[in-house]
Design an enzyme around this catalytic site. Structure first.
Site, mmCIF file in Angstrom:
data_model
loop_
_atom_site.group_PDB
_atom_site.id
_atom_site.type_symbol
_atom_site.label_atom_id
_atom_site.label_comp_id
_atom_site.label_asym_id
_atom_site.label_seq_id
_atom_site.Cartn_x
_atom_site.Cartn_y
_atom_site.Cartn_z
ATOM 1 N N GLU A 180 50.306 53.302 -54.598
ATOM 2 C CA GLU A 180 49.419 52.313 -54.140
ATOM 3 C C GLU A 180 50.086 51.676 -53.095
ATOM 4 O O GLU A 180 49.260 50.887 -52.281
ATOM 5 C CB GLU A 180 48.659 51.694 -55.487
ATOM 6 C CG GLU A 180 47.198 51.825 -55.379
ATOM 7 C CD GLU A 180 46.384 51.167 -56.635
ATOM 8 O OE1 GLU A 180 45.487 51.872 -57.216
ATOM 9 O OE2 GLU A 180 46.696 50.077 -56.928
ATOM 10 N N HIS A 215 60.614 73.981 -68.106
ATOM 11 C CA HIS A 215 59.934 75.096 -68.357
ATOM 12 C C HIS A 215 58.546 75.183 -67.559
ATOM 13 O O HIS A 215 57.747 76.111 -68.284
ATOM 14 C CB HIS A 215 59.768 75.270 -69.853
ATOM 15 C CG HIS A 215 61.539 75.377 -70.354
ATOM 16 N ND1 HIS A 215 61.986 76.575 -70.553
ATOM 17 C CD2 HIS A 215 61.976 74.261 -70.477
ATOM 18 C CE1 HIS A 215 63.133 76.362 -70.917
ATOM 19 N NE2 HIS A 215 63.320 74.889 -71.159
ATOM 20 N N LYS A 252 34.692 54.376 -54.613
ATOM 21 C CA LYS A 252 33.735 53.472 -55.161
ATOM 22 C C LYS A 252 32.486 53.437 -54.401
ATOM 23 O O LYS A 252 31.485 53.314 -55.113
ATOM 24 C CB LYS A 252 34.474 52.112 -55.260
ATOM 25 C CG LYS A 252 35.540 51.696 -56.093
ATOM 26 C CD LYS A 252 36.087 50.448 -56.333
ATOM 27 C CE LYS A 252 37.070 50.226 -57.156
ATOM 28 N NZ LYS A 252 37.913 48.997 -56.868
HETATM 29 O O1 PA5 Z 1 47.250 47.521 -58.435
HETATM 30 C C1 PA5 Z 1 46.035 47.312 -58.194
HETATM 31 O O2 PA5 Z 1 45.593 46.254 -57.737
HETATM 32 C C2 PA5 Z 1 44.906 48.128 -58.736
HETATM 33 O O3 PA5 Z 1 45.423 49.466 -59.383
HETATM 34 C C3 PA5 Z 1 44.205 47.601 -59.929
HETATM 35 O O4 PA5 Z 1 44.985 47.105 -60.828
HETATM 36 C C4 PA5 Z 1 43.078 48.404 -60.442
HETATM 37 O O5 PA5 Z 1 42.245 49.045 -59.560
HETATM 38 C C5 PA5 Z 1 42.311 47.693 -61.677
HETATM 39 O O6 PA5 Z 1 41.565 46.566 -61.027
HETATM 40 P P1 PA5 Z 1 40.946 45.071 -61.839
HETATM 41 O O7 PA5 Z 1 42.216 44.868 -62.453
HETATM 42 O O8 PA5 Z 1 40.612 44.391 -60.574
HETATM 43 O O9 PA5 Z 1 40.075 45.629 -62.767
#
Ligand code: PA5
Length: 436
Positions: A287, A308, A422
């Protein structure tokens, strides 16, 4: 904290790494200058020093309370709002902690929900909870993420039906933004105990905030030692001089390898307890770096298990891989191979040897095989699997990720791509405000 980084199996000389000295220094200074900015996302950088000590005590008190009144703590969250906690709990608990009795485990069982949309998962979880006492820790920085919001609605209703509205309120712990979002609003109205995800710390960098600390403390893990390890790492790795900073050397090495066409980093462990640490790493790097049509693809393997299944590809497939082994030197458990009079399985050559020793030899053999097969190996060695080293490891990877993403010239702290699915999902589900 005892963590060491070995770059000698990459085929790249140290002097190549040190060519990045000035660039690294510049990025380090830039990160430092932003570390205390409330409106930026670098708050994790001094967190092991600056964390809110009052809230920390509240977290410890809540964990104690949950241990008194609950067999199960249901942690509801997704992405950065659950992976870190799960990684730490699994690394530092019995490999079979979910199957242990309370007497064996000595602490409330932490289970996770809200990280998928599977009705099977929810139904199975409802069955497992059965008539056991439970509490909920719902975690969402935005307070609006669909998966945890749905799970919270379902389990809140179950909790309220079981205990009545008032007692249910005292069994709900909310970790969210200090002032914004639906979850914050709901907490205010219902009077839930809340913990704060600081504005300047993004989800995947938040494991050492209440996001990770409440579930981790509830599982009986010493969060003071965890923070101590992170603090030692903060002190050790905030050195702008690349020559002495293994954390930044690792970040530079990733970038050199990427430029050589090694576009996939395979995180490998030789300890099943580290499986979720690998999952956390995949999220942290994926990310943070995968944007602007750039980025190393983070993958993971559990070894020797996956030799394996993925071993053939690792040895002989497309040569766009490098491997980063996160390795624990010392196993607490000693298992010796006994001699057998008949030796029908032919294993007497191992008699008297420890399983840990055999695992290590398997690792050494695999490293040699992969390196000679054209897969550069980076080795990150931890002396022991304990709170202090895990705290240090978390900090090490957060800082190296920020450096690595900056070297790649992407913004490591946003995730614009996550919004795309989303929008489509909301349109298909006919959420108000979303049309074709
Ligand atoms: O690293 C990030 O920002 C994302 O992976 C969020 O943790 C994830 O989308 C969850 O978001 P939220 O805590 O707003 O529900």
């Amino acid at each position: 904290m005892d963590i060491e980084v070995k770059l000698s199996k990459t085929g790249i000389e140290k002097k190549e790494v040190l060519k990045y000295k000035e660039e690294v220094e510049k990025i380090h200074k830039n990160l430092l200058s932003r570390a205390n900015d409330e409106n930026d996302f670098v708050g994790w950088m001094h967190l092991p020093t600056n964390y809110d000590k009052k809230e920390f005590k509240r977290i410890e008190a809540a964990a104690k309370r949950i241990n008194k009144d609950s067999d199960i703590l249901l942690v509801i969250g997704i992405g950065g709002s659950y992976l870190g906690a799960r990684a730490v709990i699994e690394a530092l608990s019995s490999s079979f902690y979910t199957m242990q009795t309370l007497k064996q485990r000595k602490h409330t069982l932490v289970l996770f929900a809200g990280n998928n949309l599977s009705p099977n998962y929810i139904n199975d979880l409802i069955d497992v909870i059965g008539d056991k006492d439970f509490s909920i820790n719902v975690i969402s920085k935005s307070g609006t993420t669909t998966e945890p919001a749905i799970a919270f609605r379902i389990f809140r209703e179950i909790l309220e039906n079981k205990y009545g509205i008032d007692e249910a309120r005292s069994r709900i712990y909310v970790t969210t933004d200090k002032s914004r979002g639906a979850l914050k609003q709901l907490s205010k109205e219902e009077g839930y105990e809340t913990f704060v995800i600081p504005d300047n710390i993004g989800g995947r960098f938040s494991v050492l905030t209440a996001v990770g600390l409440l579930p981790i403390a509830t599982a009986g893990i010493d969060i003071e030692k965890l923070m101590k390890g992170a603090k030692i790492a903060e002190d050790a790795y905030n050195d702008s001089n690349l020559k002495y900073n293994e954390c930044y050397q690792y970040a530079v090495m990733r970038n050199i390898l990427y430029k050589q066409g090694k576009t996939t980093e395979v995180f490998a462990n030789y300890e099943p307890k580290m499986h979720y640490m690998t999952e956390w790493l995949k999220q942290l790097y994926g990310e943070s770096e995968g944007k602007d049509k750039k980025g190393i693809f983070p993958a993971g393997i559990d070894l020797t298990t996956d030799l394996h299944s993925m071993g053939q590809y690792m040895q002989d497939g497309l040569r766009n891989l490098f491997e980063t082994i996160v390795y624990t030197c010392e196993s607490k458990s000693k298992i010796k191979i006994n001699s057998d009079d008949d030796n029908l399985d032919g294993l007497n050559y191992l008699a008297g040897k420890d399983l840990d020793y055999i695992n290590k030899k398997a690792m050494e053999g695999t490293i040699e095989a992969h390196v000679s097969g054209g897969v550069p190996n980076i080795i990150i060695k931890m002396e022991k699997l304990d709170e202090e080293n895990i705290g240090g490891l978390i900090y090490f990877f957060e800082l190296s990720c920020a450096m690595s993403g900056s070297l790649l010239k992407v913004n490591p702290f946003n995730q614009p791509g996550v919004e795309e699915y989303k929008k489509n999902m909301f349109t298909l589900l006919e959420k108000p405000g979303y049309t074709k």
